[in-house]
Design an enzyme around this catalytic site. Structure first.
Site, mmCIF file in Angstrom:
data_model
loop_
_atom_site.group_PDB
_atom_site.id
_atom_site.type_symbol
_atom_site.label_atom_id
_atom_site.label_comp_id
_atom_site.label_asym_id
_atom_site.label_seq_id
_atom_site.Cartn_x
_atom_site.Cartn_y
_atom_site.Cartn_z
ATOM 1 N N HIS A 137 -38.308 -21.565 -19.028
ATOM 2 C CA HIS A 137 -39.041 -22.818 -19.262
ATOM 3 C C HIS A 137 -40.424 -22.505 -19.835
ATOM 4 C CE1 HIS A 137 -40.453 -26.965 -18.170
ATOM 5 N NE2 HIS A 137 -41.612 -26.319 -18.105
ATOM 6 N N GLU A 138 -41.133 -21.551 -19.215
ATOM 7 C CA GLU A 138 -42.475 -21.203 -19.686
ATOM 8 C C GLU A 138 -42.412 -20.451 -21.017
ATOM 9 O OE1 GLU A 138 -44.897 -22.557 -18.283
ATOM 10 O OE2 GLU A 138 -43.807 -23.219 -16.504
ATOM 11 N N HIS A 158 -42.446 -22.776 -23.883
ATOM 12 C CA HIS A 158 -43.815 -23.211 -24.192
ATOM 13 C C HIS A 158 -44.533 -22.150 -25.024
ATOM 14 C CE1 HIS A 158 -43.805 -26.739 -21.697
ATOM 15 N NE2 HIS A 158 -43.660 -26.078 -20.560
#
Length: 914
Positions: free
Chosen positions: A157-158, A161
């Site tokens: 998820h990170e 980003h």
């Protein structure tokens, strides 16, 4: 102004090492050179290393599936701080890896966020972020898995980003949105199953009445086990989630950052547009996707100064300034227990001082005495570098992890001959280009070794050379750096502020040009004075230093430097300090500069102002650009969520740069202050994984503990402070002709829409004629029933009459209102709006973000059932009460009449008796 038929081409050499992450490479589907660094304040714990490995192994498998078998993590470097025990048999010596340039940092809590993982990203959709931040507690404590999901899934998820510039699909501040007669959950995809509950009770949160939003405390709890495979950017908690939302299932209605910043595109669409996948072949089997780990450790500083003494260094006081700056570095900045060597070069190289262990003032003095005193001959940069390698090898026979500071002012056609040797040396090379003629390839040495790079002009007052040397220490915090030419008897006067976060080893450094020393006076907050006699004056250099013993007093300090010479003289003052070690962390300033890859090739300056990872709001931030011609261009930066600034109040101050003065090297520094104004530090906006309040399993609610809050999210004040930070250098190769307009207005990114009694109110921050400078000529506003219609076919959408708008200057707040058409007043429908601005040359901005209003007229059918039941009960109650009152009144009247009649008869009887 002319037409936009000229493309400005800039070649930028990167600036600040602090915010520029280590370069990750994608080779044969595997990501290499991923650096995960542990902060020096983190207590030593070998288990942390194992937890990092476990997370990355899980993440690599998960990433491989999520990207449809396209990429995985191949090579991961774990960088340990030098505060941990040295174990040569287990930990390799770091080469060009540093904490300040790591892709992932393991550090203490971000105050208001607790242990929430997050990614610092502020350059917009599709742009790489700065770094991922995990806390040691998040990695070591398994309780967080229940609320955030498995660590490997959270890492992906990170990573999305950081690497691909996508954003969250949830909205912590707006978890529900109105959609016709109902409210919907802000999520992606829409069919992710679950229930909206208030604690354990899922009957108290009604989404069916658009006139009655869900009450505070209602949260969406996903089903832990379901068939939906999306979306990673909403939550990795759901076991079946292993994909990103794509074009077919993306929720374009959700008011989340992904829609706002990526123009309604799904996360997977943005990812496929990245360099990683743009030209990628079809997915194929890669065999093992388990990453290889290398555990490395930072070591003590081993540095060689490589200084140019060619004939050109004798001009423009360059040699004198080299002596000033090098003396400052050796005596005041270089760490105790570090190693320093000195090499000079012209046509050939000279070892002036072999590797020397720094221990006390006497050793520092010996090093200062080895600095060059004359300049002559040609320029052979590679000869200096090769001799520096020999010096650096004196301790252990290796140059890995060692550093070179290369300062030169001359051109050298043979500089590329040592590029390969530099690449393979494992040495970090920092470069300082002095004057306008330094070799154009110089910065490539820093680029290939993760070194810092700076440019110092021949303008003595700019203080560029001193600032470059100061930046070599990550412990020194620069408070002030200024200068000016003063006539005889004139004075350089000013104030600085020492806050409680700094004050240790506070150093006042004064320089001047001639052999006539100035009259210096420094006043502390209590009025105590330090005069010229209190300064240490260097024998070889026109420089004086004053170190305040112990902890310098907090508050306003004043300085006055008077020119006592009989002719005008340039004088400068630099003030540095170190963290005080107090509970209050110092305000830290970092800079970054980026260039767009397409016309008009704009430059954006970013400044990060943080206090213990918390954004500092409402500071005054100015970038001071010095051009190749020594012209000074100030640029004011804002944290207002408009123009170049992505998010308001996130501690990132931003602005476009549109003014140029010739080609060549430019440098910049930033001045940040908060003086006598209300400045805050607060939670701020970050991109991070969602803390899931609970989940459903077989119809049963399972709640997680409330999200921990380390401090209140309320703002807390920041005391007066000043900071100065050197940003580095960039090269401008071509500038636009003065008579041509090449910069359009910047995109409007904060358009909002509100509906009030059938009147639409639009508001936005005004762009400028040139990006965020000046005033636009006009606005074009259009509307549509479909958001994507505005995004993809703006000029075919319905135009709104904007002839009444008189544009305001850039950064002003614009507002425009108009009434809905009759045919638009359809209940439960939505209308979308977007804006394009144009300048005098008809250069147009990009289409703004898309804002919407929902038309909703409450009707009896849309009332909440509970409320309707209550209303019915109230009506029946009122009716019963009314009937009761009437009956009582009638009965009362009958009784009154009977009593009246009986009373009359009694009187007659009495009279009859008489």
């Amino acid at each position: 102004m002319g037409t936009n038929n000229y493309l400005v081409v800039f070649s930028l050499f990167l600036l600040l090492p602090h915010l520029t992450s280590s370069k990750i490479e994608l080779v044969d589907k595997g990501y290499r050179n991923l650096v995960i660094a542990i902060h020096k304040a983190v207590p030593e714990n070998p288990q942390l290393i194992e937890k990092i490995k476990e997370m990355l192994k899980e993440a690599s498998n998960y990433l491989y599936v999520a990207t449809k078998f396209r990429v995985f993590f191949k090579d991961v470097k774990i960088l340990l701080p030098d505060t941990w025990t040295t174990k040569p048999d287990l930990y390799r010596k770091a080469t060009t890896e540093t904490y300040s340039r790591a892709n992932v940092i393991i550090a203490g809590q971000k105050n208001s966020k607790g242990d929430e993982p997050y990614t610092l990203q502020y350059e917009g959709c599709g742009k790489e972020g700065r770094y991922i931040h995990f806390t040691p507690n998040f990695l070591l404590n398994d309780k967080f898995i229940q609320a955030y999901g498995p660590r490997g899934k959270v890492f992906v998820h990170e990573w999305a980003h950081l690497r691909w510039g996508v954003f969250n699909e949830y909205n912590e501040y707006q978890p529900f949105y109105r959609d016709g007669e109902h409210y919907r959950v802000t999520k992606c995809p829409k069919d992710l199953s679950g229930k909206v509950c208030f604690g354990n009770d899922c009957s108290k949160c009604n989404l069916e009445n658009a006139n009655d939003p869900p009450k505070e405390g209602c949260v969406f709890l996903p089903e832990k086990y379901q068939e939906t495979s999306s979306s990673i950017m909403y939550t990795p908690v759901v076991k079946s989630v292993n994909q990103f939302c794509n074009k077919s299932n993306h929720n374009q209605d959700a008011p989340n950052d992904q829609n706002k910043f990526c123009k309604l595109k799904s996360a997977w669409e943005v990812i496929l547009e990245s360099e990683d996948f743009r030209n990628a072949n079809e997915a194929t089997d890669s065999g093992s996707v388990e990453p290889q780990f290398t555990v490395m450790q930072e070591s003590q500083t081993i540095l060689c100064l490589v200084l140019d003494i060619s004939g050109s260094m004798s001009g423009s006081q360059r040699l004198e300034r080299l002596q000033q700056s090098s003396t400052l570095f050796i005596e005041k900045i270089a760490k105790e227990e570090s190693f320093i060597g000195i090499v000079t070069f012209n046509n050939i190289a000279y070892v002036k001082k072999g590797l020397t262990y720094v221990s006390g003032d006497d050793v520092r003095k010996i090093l200062v005495n080895a600095l060059p005193t004359k300049a002559e001959g040609g320029t052979n940069i590679c000869s200096g570098i090769r001799d520096a390698f020999e010096v650096l090898s004196e301790d252990d026979g290796s140059t890995e992890g060692d550093e070179i500071l290369l300062l030169t002012d001359g051109e050298d056609s043979g500089i590329s001959s040592c590029f390969e040797a530099v690449k393979t040396s494992g040495t970090i090379v920092h470069t300082i280009a002095l004057g306008p003629s330094a070799a154009k390839e110089l910065e490539m040495l820093s680029e290939m070794t993760n070194g810092k790079k700076y440019y110092a002009s021949d303008n003595f007052n700019s203080n560029g050379l001193l600032e470059a040397f100061m930046e070599l220490s990550e412990e020194q915090i620069q408070l002030e750096s200024t200068g000016g030419t003063q006539k005889p008897g004139g004075s350089l006067v000013g104030d600085t502020y020492i806050d409680s976060g700094v004050g240790f080893n506070t150093n006042f450094l004064v320089t001047w040009q001639t052999n006539v020393k100035p009259d210096i006076s420094i006043s502390d907050p209590d009025g105590n004075k330090y005069l010229t006699k209190d300064f240490k004056l260097e024998e070889k250099a026109t420089v004086g230093t004053l170190i305040i013993p112990g902890k310098a007093k907090t508050g306003k300090w004043s300085y006055r430097i008077e020119n006592t010479a009989h002719q005008p003289q340039s004088m400068t003052i630099s003030i540095t300090s170190q963290p005080s070690g107090a509970q209050s962390e110092p305000v830290i300033v970092k800079t970054n500069l980026q260039q767009t890859n397409e016309p008009p090739y704009t430059v954006v300056i970013y400044v990060e102002v943080f206090k213990n990872f918390m954004p500092v709001r409402h500071a005054n931030v100015t970038a001071i650009i010095e051009t190749a011609n020594t012209k000074i261009i100030p640029v004011i930066l804002k944290d207002n969520g408009a123009a170049a600034d992505l998010v308001k109040d996130d501690g990132i101050y931003s602005s476009f740069m549109t003014d140029y003065d010739g080609t060549g090297r430019y440098n910049f520094k930033v001045q940040v202050s908060k003086l006598h104004t209300e400045t805050k530090a607060a939670a701020g906006h970050t991109s991070g994984a969602m803390y899931v309040q609970g989940y459903l399993e077989n119809g049963t609610v399972h709640l997680n503990p409330p999200k921990p809050v380390v401090v209140d999210d309320e703002d807390f004040p920041v005391e007066d402070f000043v900071r100065t930070k050197s940003g580095g250098t960039f090269m401008v190769k071509v500038v636009p002709p003065a008579n041509q307009d090449v910069f359009p207005p910047c995109q409007i990114t904060d358009l909002s829409a509100e509906l009030l009694n059938n009147t639409v109110i639009l508001a936005w921050t005004a762009p400028g004629d040139d990006m965020d400078k000046g005033t636009v000529a006009e606005y074009e506003i259009r509307k549509s029933k479909q958001a994507v219609h505005l995004r993809d076919n703006f000029h075919n959408a319905t135009q709104i009459n904007t002839s009444s708008i008189i544009p305001l200057t850039a950064r002003s707040r614009e507002e425009f209102s108009f009434d809905l058409e009759e045919e638009e007043k359809v209940n439960n429908s939505a209308i979308f709006f977007a804006v394009v601005s144009c300048d005098e040359s008809l250069l147009a901005s990009d289409v703004s973000n898309i804002a919407r209003v929902v038309i909703y007229h409450p009707s009896p059918k849309s009332r909440d059932p509970d409320t309707s039941n209550q209303n019915r009960k109230l009506t029946v109650g009122l009716a019963v009460s009314l009937v009761t009152i009437i009956l009582c009144s009638v009965l009362g009247l009958i009784v009154f009449i009977i009593n009246k009649r009986n009373s009359g008869m009694t009187v007659l009887d009495e009279e009859h008796v008489r």
